[in-house]
Design a protein around this motif. Structure first.
Motif, mmCIF file in Angstrom:
data_model
loop_
_atom_site.group_PDB
_atom_site.id
_atom_site.type_symbol
_atom_site.label_atom_id
_atom_site.label_comp_id
_atom_site.label_asym_id
_atom_site.label_seq_id
_atom_site.Cartn_x
_atom_site.Cartn_y
_atom_site.Cartn_z
ATOM 1 N N ALA B 45 0.818 -1.218 0.000
ATOM 2 C CA ALA B 45 0.000 0.000 0.000
ATOM 3 C C ALA B 45 0.848 1.262 0.000
ATOM 4 C CB ALA B 45 -0.946 -0.001 1.194
ATOM 5 N N ASN B 46 2.063 1.169 0.528
ATOM 6 C CA ASN B 46 2.897 2.369 0.629
ATOM 7 C C ASN B 46 4.007 2.431 -0.400
ATOM 8 O OD1 ASN B 46 1.661 3.770 2.834
ATOM 9 N ND2 ASN B 46 2.363 2.095 4.135
ATOM 10 N N VAL B 48 4.912 2.714 -4.532
ATOM 11 C CA VAL B 48 4.368 3.064 -5.840
ATOM 12 C C VAL B 48 5.434 2.792 -6.898
ATOM 13 C CG1 VAL B 48 3.192 4.797 -7.223
ATOM 14 C CG2 VAL B 48 3.088 4.956 -4.733
ATOM 15 N N THR B 65 1.625 -3.653 -5.852
ATOM 16 C CA THR B 65 1.708 -2.351 -5.192
ATOM 17 C C THR B 65 0.847 -1.348 -5.957
ATOM 18 O OG1 THR B 65 3.532 -1.606 -6.567
ATOM 19 C CG2 THR B 65 4.115 -2.819 -4.556
ATOM 20 N N PHE B 66 0.785 -0.113 -5.464
ATOM 21 C CA PHE B 66 0.225 0.965 -6.276
ATOM 22 C C PHE B 66 1.148 1.184 -7.467
ATOM 23 C CE2 PHE B 66 -2.321 1.936 -2.588
ATOM 24 C CZ PHE B 66 -3.451 2.555 -3.112
ATOM 25 N N GLY B 67 0.621 1.729 -8.546
ATOM 26 C CA GLY B 67 1.479 1.931 -9.699
ATOM 27 C C GLY B 67 0.919 2.899 -10.708
ATOM 28 N N MET B 68 1.802 3.337 -11.586
ATOM 29 C CA MET B 68 1.384 4.213 -12.679
ATOM 30 C C MET B 68 2.132 3.790 -13.940
ATOM 31 S SD MET B 68 1.319 8.036 -11.056
ATOM 32 C CE MET B 68 0.123 8.757 -12.168
ATOM 33 N N LEU B 89 5.912 7.745 1.124
ATOM 34 C CA LEU B 89 5.770 6.625 0.190
ATOM 35 C C LEU B 89 7.131 6.217 -0.368
ATOM 36 C CD1 LEU B 89 2.681 7.928 -1.844
ATOM 37 C CD2 LEU B 89 2.658 6.163 -0.059
#
Lengths: 571, 291
Positions: B45-46, B48, B65-68, B89
Motif C-alpha cells: 500500500a505504501n 508506488v 503495489t500501487f502503480g502508474m 511513500l
C-alpha cells in the motif's frame, strides 16, 4: 471630475514607469477610489517603450476604457507613440524642455511641461528619481491623494533605508512644488477621493489565480517560468509554503505537468501555470491525466502566438489548444476568466470541478488580465464551497475505473490497503488492467465523456444579461467580456436593444444557454481577440448557430468603443 | 497501515502475466524486485511503481503495489511529484534505456542533482524492443538495426558515467540473471536517502543479437574486487569510463554512494506538511493584498 479619468504614463522600460503607475493606482485605491490598470511593456529587459495606464473612478469600472484622458510622457519615444492619439479635451504632461520632446500645439489639448529630468538630475542629483518627480507633478495637477502616496512611498522603500525613503519623498515634493509654482491649471480633471472601504483588496490577475489556488486547497504547484504566467509561481512560491504546500520549478513544462500528475495521484490538489508554448508541450500528459482520470488544474495565461509570438502582449488564441489539443478523444474542462474577481473565483471552481469530475481543468487568462490590477471585494472564505474527489471507502471490491451512470468512479490514494491499482494511459478494464478490445475502448471512452455530459446543468456556465427580445446579442469570452459590458451599457443608454451572454466555461461549450440566447435575439455577434474566431467556431460546431464574427489580432484587447461601433454597424 | 507480516516474493506478483518474450532479461529484474520487496518488508500500500513506455515499463501491472503506467519518458517527473506530495511513500521508477536516456533524458540530470528520494531501475537492453528493433542510446556504435541498416553512426551513452556526473547519490549496475546482486542492490537503493540509480543490463533475446547473455557473462566482474571506497567518485567515474573497453570487463555492483540532503528535506513547506495540526491562516495571507 467626469465619471472617471484614464491616465497613461509612457516611457522607456526601466525608467520606473510601471512602479510609478503602480503606486499611483494603489494610492488611489487606498483613498476609496475604484481603479483598474492596464500595462504593456517590451519583451526586452531594458529599453523599449513601456506603458502603464490606469482608470480611476468613484464608480464601478467595467473595462480598461477606450483611450486616455491624460498622458504623461517621460521621453521622446513615448511622445511619438502617443501624440497621434491626442484629442481635444486631453491633457499632455511631458518632460520638458530637456528630454527632446517638442510638442506642437493641438486645438483643445492642454499641455504642461514639467522638467522631470532637470529636477531629478540637477536639482536633486538623483537621476533615478525622475519617475517620482513625475508622480509628484501628476498628483499636484489632478489632486490625487498625496497623503496616501507619501505613506505608500514610506512603506515601499522602508526596507532600503531612511535615505532612500527621503530621496523619493523629496523627489515627489519637488515635482509637486514645481507645479504649484509654475503651472496654471487649465484642464478640468480633478480627482475626488471617496470614503475608503475597509474590506477591499488590490491585486493582479496572476496574483488572484495564485490566491484562488491557495484558498481552493492547492497543495502542490510546479511550473517552468514563462511570460506572462510566471507571477502565479512567484506569488505561490512565497505564500504556498505558509499552508505547508510546495512550489517546484521544474526543468521544463513537460516535467512540471508530470510533477502535478504524480502529486495528484498521491492525493494532493495540484496545479501548474503556463502560457501557450508551455501548454503545447503539456498536451501529451494532458491526455494521460484525462485517461487516468486524475484531477489537476492548469492556468494558461495566453500570449500572442504562434511560436514565440508576442511574449508580453495578449491574445485569445489558445482556445483551440485548450479545448482540442492532444491526440485521441478525451474530455477536459476549460474555464475563461474575464476579470480579477474571475481569476480568483474561477480558480476555486477549477479545483472543485477537477476534483468532482476527476479530470484536468484549464483556466484561460491572458497577458492583459495577468498584469492588470484591480480593487475587488475581499472574498468571504466562509461562503466558498471546497470540494474533494470521491475516495474509495475501503469496503467491497475496489474498481478504480468502475462503469457508473455519472461516469465518476471512486479513487483510492497510495497508502490505502485494498486500494492498489495502476493509473494507466493504456485503455483498460474497470480494474485498470490493460484491455484494448473495441467494446472496452468504446465503453471507457463513453464513461470518461459521460462525466461532463450534463455539466452545464450542474455548473453556472454562463451569465445572461437581457430581456429576451433584443435586436442583437453578444457572446464573448475572457477579457473581451469587460469591454462588451461597457459597450452594452453605452448602447442601452442610447436606446439600442442589446443583450449579452457571458460564458465562464468555454469547453464543454455551454450549448443549452447559447441556443436559448440565440433564439432570443435577431443577430448574434461574437467579438474575439484572435484571427480564426476560435470560440465562434466552437459555438458554430456545437450549438449549430451562425454568429457574426468580429476578430481583432494585434496583441491588444478590445476597447468598448470598438465593440460599440461594431454593434451599431451590424444592428 | 497494513499488517506487517512479511510477504513472500510471490505475494507481490499480481495475476496479470508478463507480456515479455521468452528469455527476456526483464523477468530476472521482476523476480529480483519482488525478492527485494520481501526482504525489505515493503508495504504494497505504501509503495508506488512508476513507469513510462516500453517493454520493461509494463512491469507495474505484474506486481500488487500501487502503480502508474504513464507516458514515454515521463516516469521520472511523475514519480517526483508523488514523492514530493507524499514523502512517506516508497517510489520506484522502472523502465528502459530508450525511455530514460533518450526521450526522458532531459529529466535525469534534474532528478539526480535535486536528489529526489526515488529509486530508478533501468532495464538496459541497448535496443528498442516494443517497437521492434530500432537503435537505442546505449546501442554500440555501428550496430545494425531497422533504423540503422548501414550501422549506427552514434556513440553510445554511458549510463553509469551519466548518473555520476549529474550528481546521483547512489549509482549501481547489475546484470539481470544475477538475481541475488540485483535484489540486494534494489534493497539498498530503496533504503538509500536520495536519488538511487541502478542500471540493470537486461538482454533482449529477440532483437539484440550482439549484447546477449552469452556475450556479457565472461565480461562481468564484481566491482568490489577493485573498488571498495564507495565515496570515491573519481574512481567510480574512472571505472565507468573504461568498462567494456580498455579493461574488456563490465563491473557490476555499487559504484558510488553519498549522503546528501534530499530535496524533500531542503524544501520549505514540506517539513510541516504531514503533521496535519497547523491550520493555515488564509485570512492572514489575504491581508497581503489589503490596501
Amino acid at each position: 471630475m467626469g465619471k472617471d479619468i484614464i491616465i497613461r504614463i509612457g516611457g522607456e522600460g526601466g525608467e520606473g514607469v510601471i512602479s510609478a503607475g503602480d503606486m499611483l493606482a494603489q494610492a488611489s485605491a487606498r483613498a476609496g477610489l475604484e481603479v483598474l490598470t492596464f500595462k504593456t511593456f517590451p519583451a526586452e529587459i531594458k529599453g523599449g517603450y513601456a506603458m502603464y495606464q490606469f482608470r480611476v473612478s468613484a464608480e464601478e469600472i467595467l473595462s480598461h476604457g477606450d483611450t486616455f484622458n491624460i498622458v504623461v510622457v517621460f521621453n521622446a519615444e513615448a511622445y511619438e507613440v502617443n501624440k497621434g492619439l491626442l484629442k481635444p479635451g486631453n491633457v499632455l504632461v511631458y518632460d520638458g524642455p530637456d528630454a527632446g520632446i517638442d510638442p506642437k500645439p493641438i486645438e483643445g489639448v492642454v499641455q504642461y511641461a514639467v522638467p522631470m529630468t532637470k529636477i531629478s538630475k540637477v536639482d536633486l542629483s538623483s537621476p533615478i528619481s525622475k519617475n517620482m518627480v513625475a508622480l509628484g507633478a501628476v498628483v499636484q495637477l489632478f489632486s490625487f491623494p498625496m497623503d496616501s502616496l507619501v505613506e505608500l512611498v514610506r512603506n515601499k522603500f522602508r526596507k532600503k533605508g531612511e535615505e532612500i525613503v527621503n530621496i523619493n519623498l523629496k523627489a515627489l515634493e519637488a515635482g509637486a512644488e514645481y507645479v504649484r509654482s509654475n503651472i496654471k491649471k487649465s484642464d478640468r480633471f480633478i480627482v475626488h477621493p471617496t470614503k475608503p472601504e475597509g474590506d477591499a483588496i488590490l491585486l493582479s490577475g496572476n496574483e488572484a489565480i495564485g490566491l484562488g489556488a491557495l484558498v481552493a486547497g492547492c497543495e502542490f504547484f510546479s511550473c517552468y517560468p514563462i511570460t506572462p504566467a510566471t507571477e502565479i509561481a512567484i506569488w505561490l512560491a512565497k505564500h504556498l509554503p505558509k499552508t505547508n504546500g510546495i512550489v517546484v520549478q521544474a526543468e521544463d513544462e513537460i516535467a512540471s505537468l508530470g510533477h502535478v500528475i504524480g502529486a495528484s495521484y498521491a492525493g494532493a490538489k495540484a496545479m501548474t501555470g503556463t502560457s501557450g508554448p508551455g501548454l503545447d508541450l503539456m498536451t501529451e500528459l494532458l491526455g494521460f491525466a484525462s485517461m487516468a482520470e486524475l484531477p489537476l488544474v492548469i492556468a494558461d495565461v495566453q500570449r500572442g502566438g504562434p511560436s514565440t509570438g508576442l511574449p508580453t502582449k495578449s491574445e485569445q488564441s489558445d482556445l483551440f489548444l485548450a479545448a482540442r489539443g492532444g491526440h485521441g478523444d478525451f474530455p477536459r474542462i476549460v474555464l475563461a476568466a474575464a476579470t480579477i474577481e474571475d481569476c480568483f473565483y474561477l480558480t476555486v471552481d477549477a479545483f472543485n470541478l477537477a476534483e468532482k469530475y476527476q479530470m484536468p481543468v484549464i483556466i484561460l487568462s491572458d497577458g492583459s488580465l495577468a498584469f492588470r490590477t484591480e480593487k475587488i471585494k475581499r472574498p468571504d472564505l466562509a461562503k466558498l464551497n471546497i470540494m474533494n474527489r470521491e475516495v474509495y471507502s475501503g469496503n467491497g471490491e475496489f474498481k478504480r475505473y468502475e462503469i457508473t451512470d455519472s461516469g465518476i468512479s471512486a479513487v483510492s490514494l497510495p497508502g490505502q490497503p485494498g486500494g492498489q491499482y495502476i493509473a494507466t494511459g493504456l485503455e483498460h478494464s474497470e480494474t485498470a488492467a490493460p484491455k484494448y478490445s473495441p467494446d472496452y475502448h468504446a465503453m471507457m471512452t463513453e464513461k470518461r465523456f459521460r462525466k461532463i455530459e450534463n455539466i452545464e446543468d450542474e455548473y453556472a456556465a454562463s451569465e445572461y444579461d437581457g430581456n429576451g427580445d433584443e435586436d442583437i446579442g453578444i457572446i464573448s469570452w475572457g477579457l473581451t467580456q469587460c469591454s462588451v459590458r461597457e459597450a452594452v451599457k453605452r448602447c442601452r443608454e442610447k436606446g439600442l436593444k442589446v443583450s449579452a451572454l457571458y460564458p465562464r466555461m468555454v469547453f464543454p461549450v455551454p450549448v443549452k444557454a447559447i441556443r436559448k440566447f440565440a433564439s432570443s435575439v435577431k443577430k448574434v455577434l461574437m467579438p474575439e481577440v484572435n484571427y480564426q474566431g476560435q470560440f465562434a467556431e466552437l459555438v458554430r460546431a456545437h450549438a449549430g448557430i451562425n454568429p457574426i464574427r468580429y476578430d481583432i489580432y494585434g496583441g491588444l484587447p478590445f476597447t468598448p468603443e470598438q465593440i460599440e461601433a461594431k454593434i451599431k454597424e451590424v444592428i | 497501515m497494513e499488517v506487517t507480516q512479511q510477504l513472500k516474493p510471490k505475494d507481490y506478483r499480481s495475476d496479470i502475466p508478463p507480456v515479455w518474450c521468452a528469455g527476456c532479461g526483464d523477468y530476472g529484474v521482476l523476480a529480483s524486485l519482488t525478492t527485494a520487496f520481501s526482504a525489505n518488508h515493503a508495504s504494497t500500500a505504501n509503495t508506488v511503481l512508476v513507469s513510462g513506455i516500453g517493454c520493461s515499463s509494463r512491469l507495474p501491472y505484474f506486481v500488487t503495489t500501487f502503480g502508474m503506467h504513464t507516458c514515454h519518458g515521463r516516469a521520472v517527473p511523475i514519480a517526483t511529484g508523488i514523492k514530493l506530495a507524499r514523502p512517506e511513500l516508497k517510489v520506484i521508477v522502472v523502465g528502459g534505456d530508450g525511455d530514460n536516456f533518450s526521450i526522458g533524458g532531459g529529466h535525469l540530470p534534474h532528478v539526480a542533482r535535486k536528489n529526489i528520494d526515488i529509486t530508478l531501475i533501468v532495464m538496459d537492453n541497448s535496443i528498442y524492443g516494443l517497437t521492434k528493433n530500432q537503435v537505442s542510446p546505449t546501442s554500440r556504435a555501428g550496430m545494425v538495426t531497422s533504423t540503422t541498416p548501414y550501422g549506427s553512426p552514434d556513440v553510445p551513452l554511458n549510463p553509469i558515467a551519466y548518473a555520476l556526473v549529474y550528481g546521483a547519490t547512489f549509482v549501481a549496475q547489475s546484470f539481470s540473471s544475477n538475481a541475488r546482486l540485483t535484489a540486494d542492490l534494489i534493497g539498498q537503493a530503496m533504503n538509500h536517502k536520495g536519488f538511487a540509480f541502478i542500471n540493470v543490463i537486461s538482454p533482449c533475446p529477440t532483437f539484440n543479437k550482439v549484447d546477449t547473455f552469452e556475450y556479457y557473462k565472461p565480461l562481468l566482474r564484481n566491482i568490489d574486487e577493485v573498488h571498495t571506497d564507495k565515496g570515491d567518485k573519481i574512481k567510480a567515474l574512472s571505472l565507468a569510463m573504461t568498462m567494456g573497453r580498455e579493461s574488456a570487463t563490465v563491473p557490476i555492483g555499487l559504484f558510488y554512494q553519498e549522503n546528501r540532503p534530499s530535496y524533500v528535506e531542503l524544501l520549505s513547506g514540506i517539513k510541516t506538511r504531514n503533521k496535519g495540526t497547523n491550520k493555515p491562516d488564509l485570512e492572514k495571507i489575504i491581508d497581503v493584498f489589503k490596501l
